[in-house]
Design a protein around this motif. Structure first.
Motif, PDB file in Angstrom:
ATOM      1  N   ARG A 176       0.815  -1.238   0.079  1.00 53.93           N
ATOM      2  CA  ARG A 176      -0.028   0.084   0.008  1.00 53.93           C
ATOM      3  C   ARG A 176       0.922   1.083   0.122  1.00 53.93           C
ATOM      4  O   ARG A 176       1.665   1.141   0.780  1.00 53.93           O
ATOM      5  CB  ARG A 176      -0.863  -0.158   1.226  1.00 53.93           C
ATOM      6  CG  ARG A 176      -2.074   1.106   1.139  1.00 53.93           C
ATOM      7  CD  ARG A 176      -2.872   0.874   2.478  1.00 53.93           C
ATOM      8  NE  ARG A 176      -3.960  -0.279   2.359  1.00 53.93           N
ATOM      9  CZ  ARG A 176      -4.710  -0.632   1.697  1.00 53.93           C
ATOM     10  NH1 ARG A 176      -5.222   0.247   0.938  1.00 53.93           N
ATOM     11  NH2 ARG A 176      -5.340  -1.723   1.925  1.00 53.93           N
ATOM     12  N   ARG A 177       0.643   2.189  -0.694  1.00 49.77           N
ATOM     13  CA  ARG A 177       1.353   3.340  -0.882  1.00 49.77           C
ATOM     14  C   ARG A 177       0.381   4.727  -0.944  1.00 49.77           C
ATOM     15  O   ARG A 177      -0.750   4.513  -1.329  1.00 49.77           O
ATOM     16  CB  ARG A 177       2.246   3.447  -2.273  1.00 49.77           C
ATOM     17  CG  ARG A 177       3.317   2.211  -2.235  1.00 49.77           C
ATOM     18  CD  ARG A 177       4.410   2.606  -1.030  1.00 49.77           C
ATOM     19  NE  ARG A 177       5.595   1.616  -1.086  1.00 49.77           N
ATOM     20  CZ  ARG A 177       5.501   0.412  -0.149  1.00 49.77           C
ATOM     21  NH1 ARG A 177       4.226   0.246   0.424  1.00 49.77           N
ATOM     22  NH2 ARG A 177       6.577  -0.391  -0.062  1.00 49.77           N
ATOM     23  N   PHE A 178       1.033   5.790  -0.800  1.00 50.69           N
ATOM     24  CA  PHE A 178       0.541   7.066  -0.856  1.00 50.69           C
ATOM     25  C   PHE A 178       0.310   7.506  -2.239  1.00 50.69           C
ATOM     26  O   PHE A 178       1.194   7.358  -3.212  1.00 50.69           O
ATOM     27  CB  PHE A 178       1.045   7.936  -0.113  1.00 50.69           C
ATOM     28  CG  PHE A 178       1.145   7.631   1.513  1.00 50.69           C
ATOM     29  CD1 PHE A 178       0.274   8.292   2.404  1.00 50.69           C
ATOM     30  CD2 PHE A 178       2.044   7.041   2.081  1.00 50.69           C
ATOM     31  CE1 PHE A 178       0.094   8.027   3.583  1.00 50.69           C
ATOM     32  CE2 PHE A 178       2.090   6.575   3.363  1.00 50.69           C
ATOM     33  CZ  PHE A 178       0.878   7.115   4.269  1.00 50.69           C
ATOM     34  N   ASN A 179      -0.941   8.115  -2.524  1.00 53.29           N
ATOM     35  CA  ASN A 179      -1.552   8.544  -3.710  1.00 53.29           C
ATOM     36  C   ASN A 179      -0.421   9.762  -4.276  1.00 53.29           C
ATOM     37  O   ASN A 179      -0.304  10.790  -3.681  1.00 53.29           O
ATOM     38  CB  ASN A 179      -2.939   8.980  -3.784  1.00 53.29           C
ATOM     39  CG  ASN A 179      -3.130   9.373  -5.250  1.00 53.29           C
ATOM     40  OD1 ASN A 179      -2.711   9.447  -6.205  1.00 53.29           O
ATOM     41  ND2 ASN A 179      -4.590   9.330  -5.449  1.00 53.29           N
ATOM     42  N   LEU A 180       0.298   9.698  -5.310  1.00 54.65           N
ATOM     43  CA  LEU A 180       1.259  10.887  -5.854  1.00 54.65           C
ATOM     44  C   LEU A 180       0.481  11.998  -6.263  1.00 54.65           C
ATOM     45  O   LEU A 180       0.899  13.021  -6.093  1.00 54.65           O
ATOM     46  CB  LEU A 180       2.162   9.931  -6.912  1.00 54.65           C
ATOM     47  CG  LEU A 180       3.182   9.078  -6.366  1.00 54.65           C
ATOM     48  CD1 LEU A 180       4.166   8.614  -7.820  1.00 54.65           C
ATOM     49  CD2 LEU A 180       4.096   9.667  -5.380  1.00 54.65           C
ATOM     50  N   ALA A 181      -0.741  11.622  -6.778  1.00 53.74           N
ATOM     51  CA  ALA A 181      -1.523  12.673  -7.145  1.00 53.74           C
ATOM     52  C   ALA A 181      -2.059  13.632  -6.160  1.00 53.74           C
ATOM     53  O   ALA A 181      -2.452  14.797  -6.478  1.00 53.74           O
ATOM     54  CB  ALA A 181      -3.033  12.192  -8.214  1.00 53.74           C
TER      55      ALA A 181
END
Length: 308
Positions: A176-181
């Motif tokens: 799970r990763r943080f949304n770059l947008a």
């Protein structure tokens, strides 16, 4: 043959962008109580174009009782920095604090105890704002800058990264990763934990895991709070409009518009009570942000302006 007991490793992540206050954050981390069966390591993720925090980190190394991993992860996108912390963590747990905060002595102990006793995937702690005397009286009395989780029907459905412990061994966290947008608007942590909860993740609260955050003059203004609340509402509105949500978009727009109008009227009726008036006004702005998010308006930029 010597018997050795495996120690639980906890990585503590600090994302930073041109903040000299990072030194105070690291100093407070050097003083925390660490259980005998725990090993800690600090990850500093520098989100500047150039590695501007590296010299400060190197200067602090001799004063720290644990390893510091410095990661340069340009630029001006907080999601890049948060993901770098996830990518570089080798611990059982990963904690996040901000680069302008100071942690209390028992901060980590409280987070870990709550994680063990509740079995939660994520544990949140409170962030207590520290105001200067120059801050407006209504702001200090109403404590508009402190951060605590919100309960909905008896559970916490989203979180934040200014004071959190994440169990990296849980399947709901894997990859799970943080949304770059959202790395320049903010709201990336709200989305991260909201999606985690939707996938079955459990969030708990450790009320005594205190973190302290000074409120600088530029933030001790109604305009700053209003922008923050509006952007928060935008994130909430965008999440409500995602596929699979219970209510229709039109119904949510009507509901948020009604709430915004009600709070705006209540604010006008409470002109003689600065704390209540400001609280309702900010809630009106937040619900207006929800409408904005529901109709697809791009979220306000909060990060990266210095290098835009």
């Amino acid at each position: 043959m010597t018997n050795t007991v495996a120690r639980t490793q906890i990585d503590i992540a600090v994302c930073t962008f041109r903040r000299p206050e990072l030194a105070e954050t690291l100093h407070s981390l050097a003083l925390i109580t660490v259980p005998a069966d725990v090993a800690i390591r600090i990850i500093v993720a520098d989100n500047d174009v150039t590695p501007s925090a590296e010299a400060l980190v190197n200067q602090m190394r001799p004063t720290m009782p644990c390893e510091i991993c410095y990661v340069h992860c340009p630029a001006s996108n907080i999601s890049i920095a948060r993901n770098a912390c996830l990518d570089n963590s080798t611990g059982h747990y990963l904690a996040f604090v901000d680069d302008d905060e100071r942690v209390s002595r028992t901060w980590l102990v409280q987070l870990l105890d709550t994680a063990v006793t509740t079995g939660a995937d994520v544990v949140l702690g409170p962030v207590r704002a520290e105001y200067t005397l120059s801050a407006p009286n209504w702001m200090r009395r109403g404590d508009f800058h402190s951060t605590r989780p919100v309960w909905v029907d008896g559970e916490i459905r989203t979180g934040y990264t200014c004071n959190v412990l994440i169990d990296l061994t849980r399947p709901v966290v894997f990859n799970r990763r943080f949304n770059l947008a959202l790395g320049q608007t903010g709201g990336e942590d709200t989305e991260f934990f909201r999606h985690m909860h939707a996938d079955g993740g459990r969030l708990a609260y450790a009320p005594d895991a205190l973190v302290f955050e000074p409120v600088p003059e530029k933030r001790a203004r109604l305009a700053w709070l209003a922008k923050r609340r509006f952007r928060s509402g935008q994130t909430h509105g965008r999440l409500l409009s995602e596929p699979g949500q219970a209510g229709s978009r039109v119904a949510e727009i009507v509901r948020a518009t009604a709430k915004s109008g009600y709070c705006a009227i209540a604010s006008l009726m409470l002109l003689g009570s600065p704390v209540a008036r400001s609280r309702y006004a900010l809630r009106a702005i937040m619900h207006a942000g929800v409408v904005s998010g529901l109709i697809g308006v791009r979220e306000l930029q909060q990060y990266g302006a210095a290098t835009a």
